[in-house]
Design an enzyme around this catalytic site. Structure first.
Site, mmCIF file in Angstrom:
data_model
loop_
_atom_site.group_PDB
_atom_site.id
_atom_site.type_symbol
_atom_site.label_atom_id
_atom_site.label_comp_id
_atom_site.label_asym_id
_atom_site.label_seq_id
_atom_site.Cartn_x
_atom_site.Cartn_y
_atom_site.Cartn_z
ATOM 1 N N PRO A 115 0.676 -1.024 -0.011
ATOM 2 C CA PRO A 115 0.235 -0.004 0.092
ATOM 3 C C PRO A 115 0.929 1.108 0.151
ATOM 4 O O PRO A 115 2.106 1.726 0.821
ATOM 5 C CB PRO A 115 -0.954 0.239 1.085
ATOM 6 C CG PRO A 115 -1.412 -1.913 2.068
ATOM 7 C CD PRO A 115 0.323 -2.238 0.997
ATOM 8 N N CYS A 116 0.541 2.155 -0.749
ATOM 9 C CA CYS A 116 1.583 3.308 -1.465
ATOM 10 C C CYS A 116 1.128 4.679 -0.607
ATOM 11 O O CYS A 116 1.618 5.272 -0.534
ATOM 12 C CB CYS A 116 1.347 3.746 -2.728
ATOM 13 S SG CYS A 116 0.097 3.576 -3.648
ATOM 14 N N GLN A 117 -0.157 4.853 0.299
ATOM 15 C CA GLN A 117 -0.631 5.603 0.849
ATOM 16 C C GLN A 117 0.766 6.411 1.840
ATOM 17 O O GLN A 117 0.019 7.682 2.002
ATOM 18 C CB GLN A 117 -1.774 5.416 2.331
ATOM 19 C CG GLN A 117 -3.029 5.208 1.192
ATOM 20 C CD GLN A 117 -3.338 3.742 1.144
ATOM 21 O OE1 GLN A 117 -2.243 3.396 0.564
ATOM 22 N NE2 GLN A 117 -4.369 3.500 0.074
ATOM 23 N N TYR A 119 3.784 6.225 1.417
ATOM 24 C CA TYR A 119 4.490 7.437 0.588
ATOM 25 C C TYR A 119 4.043 8.270 0.095
ATOM 26 O O TYR A 119 5.363 8.708 -0.692
ATOM 27 C CB TYR A 119 5.513 6.533 -0.145
ATOM 28 C CG TYR A 119 6.354 5.245 0.594
ATOM 29 C CD1 TYR A 119 6.703 5.739 1.793
ATOM 30 C CD2 TYR A 119 5.761 3.772 0.257
ATOM 31 C CE1 TYR A 119 7.531 3.731 2.702
ATOM 32 C CE2 TYR A 119 6.362 2.961 0.935
ATOM 33 C CZ TYR A 119 7.376 2.973 1.297
ATOM 34 O OH TYR A 119 7.883 1.883 2.536
#
Length: 414
Positions: A115-117, A119
């Site tokens: 999950p990229c939230q 970064y």
């Protein structure tokens, strides 16, 4: 050549690699709705390969249930979807399940993107602590556990560009050091989906790691030629809808196939349109949508929130995110980035046709991400899935982009 898909989501990575000729061993995903989506897509591929697509078409038309669809699929195929969170509490169990699925066959490649939230530049701007305390910052460590366990020839780790700058580059340096310790040469590669035929401005960083005995080169990945189409190609064959309308299952197309839909295989001959459904809007939002569309049509200018009449301004924040109402312009080569926030509202994805006066449908969002029309996004409960579908689509990796990358990488794995 076999792969494991970690943090698999709706299966954008898996779809791309499957279409490039790879075989999935396992998909690991925490979201139950996304796991159903993965199972349904695996059902499609099995039925397609065994010339039984009539069963899948019946499902898309709503003639049979999801349980009945799954009942004709071998258990080991559906069992390749592992609905567990990746972490120290579950990894041993996941390893056992993967080994049962793989048998004695080696894992050639591991793919996935945590999950990229944590970064994301937007996420860091909105969070009081800049996402420093978010546990997702360290999911790369768990990804490394799988590299150490299976030692694939090559891996792909996808994330947002903010990964390279988060904490002044600390996380990326840690990732690089961690993965190098397992015997990989590790390099980041910045890609834009619109260079691979996707009608979307979507920049991401792909970290590729390969064993030292593989003579890998980035040159081919850097030489993609953008194919010039317009975003309108994804709209013009779909039935016109107002807000809060549409059908979850079988819909008929309004027009024949165009070159872009054929080239990308978004329409691939099955021609069963599903999930062309829209969310309802308030009268105030629809008035703002009309203003935004007119401004774009007249002057090719985006709507600035502060330019709205005072009676339409309900947000307290007048200093940031001033482009929160944005048209998906149909006369440009690519759209704005589709993100998971589309599950909360459609203000950033306004349909360009003022007569329809709505945000884009689930199917239109999926097309911007290059998913084929026969790709069905599930909910936990069958048929109740608009929000779940939007979330999965926004979080996904465009399968068309991944398919092209996978076809380039396959030469290094032979």
């Amino acid at each position: 050549m076999r792969y494991i898909d970690l943090f698999a989501g709706a299966g954008g990575f898996s779809e791309g690699f499957k279409r490039a000729g790879f075989e999935p061993v396992a998909h690991v995903e925490i979201d139950p709705a996304a796991c159903f989506t993965l199972k349904t897509r695996l059902s499609y591929h099995y039925l397609n390969e065994n010339k039984k697509l009539d069963i899948y078409i019946k499902y898309l038309k709503g003639e049979i249930s999801r349980n009945l669809l799954y009942s004709v699929i071998p258990s080991h195929i559906l069992g390749s979807v592992i609905n567990l969170s990746i972490g120290d509490e579950n990894n041993f169990k996941i390893f056992q399940m993967v080994e049962k699925l793989a048998g004695r066959k080696k894992i050639d490649i591991i793919v996935g993107g945590p999950p990229c939230q944590a970064y994301s530049l937007v996420g860091r701007a909105r969070d009081r602590n800049g996402m420093r305390d978010d546990p997702r910052n360290h999911l790369y460590v768990q990804y490394g556990r799988f590299l150490k366990k299976y030692s694939p020839k090559l891996f792909i780790f996808e994330n947002v560009l903010g990964l390279l700058s988060a904490e002044k580059g600390k996380y990326f340096k840690n990732i690089q050091a961690d993965f190098k310790s397992f015997g990989y040469i590790v390099e980041p590669f910045i890609v834009n989906a619109n260079e691979f035929g996707v009608l979307q401005n979507r920049k991401r960083v792909i970290i590729i790691g390969w064993k030292k005995d593989i003579n890998f080169s980035f040159d081919q990945l850097k030489c993609q030629s953008r194919v010039e189409y317009k975003v309108g190609n994804i709209f013009n064959d779909l039935p016109k809808l107002s807000d809060g309308k549409g059908k979850d299952k079988y819909y008929e197309y309004a027009e024949g196939i165009n070159d872009y839909l054929s080239f990308t295989r978004i329409r691939n001959g099955l021609d069963v349109l599903t999930q062309h459904i829209t969310r309802p809007h308030t009268e105030q939002d629809k008035e703002i949508y009309r203003i935004a569309v007119r401004k774009w049509k007249r002057s090719k200018e985006r709507l600035d929130y502060n330019d709205l009449p005072e009676r339409l301004k309900t947000h307290k924040n007048r200093y940031a995110f001033l482009d929160r109402f944005k048209v998906v312009a149909d006369d440009v080569p690519y759209s704005q980035t589709v993100v998971a926030h589309i599950a909360k509202d459609g203000h950033y994805y306004i349909h360009p046709d003022i007569e329809q006066n709505r945000s884009i449908s689930v199917r239109e969002a999926a097309r911007l991400q290059s998913f084929p029309d026969d790709y069905y996004f599930e909910g936990v409960k069958e048929g109740k899935n608009r929000t779940a579908a939007f979330r999965q689509i926004g979080n996904a990796v465009p399968p068309l982009m991944i398919e092209k990358i996978a076809k380039l990488l396959i030469e290094y794995l032979k």
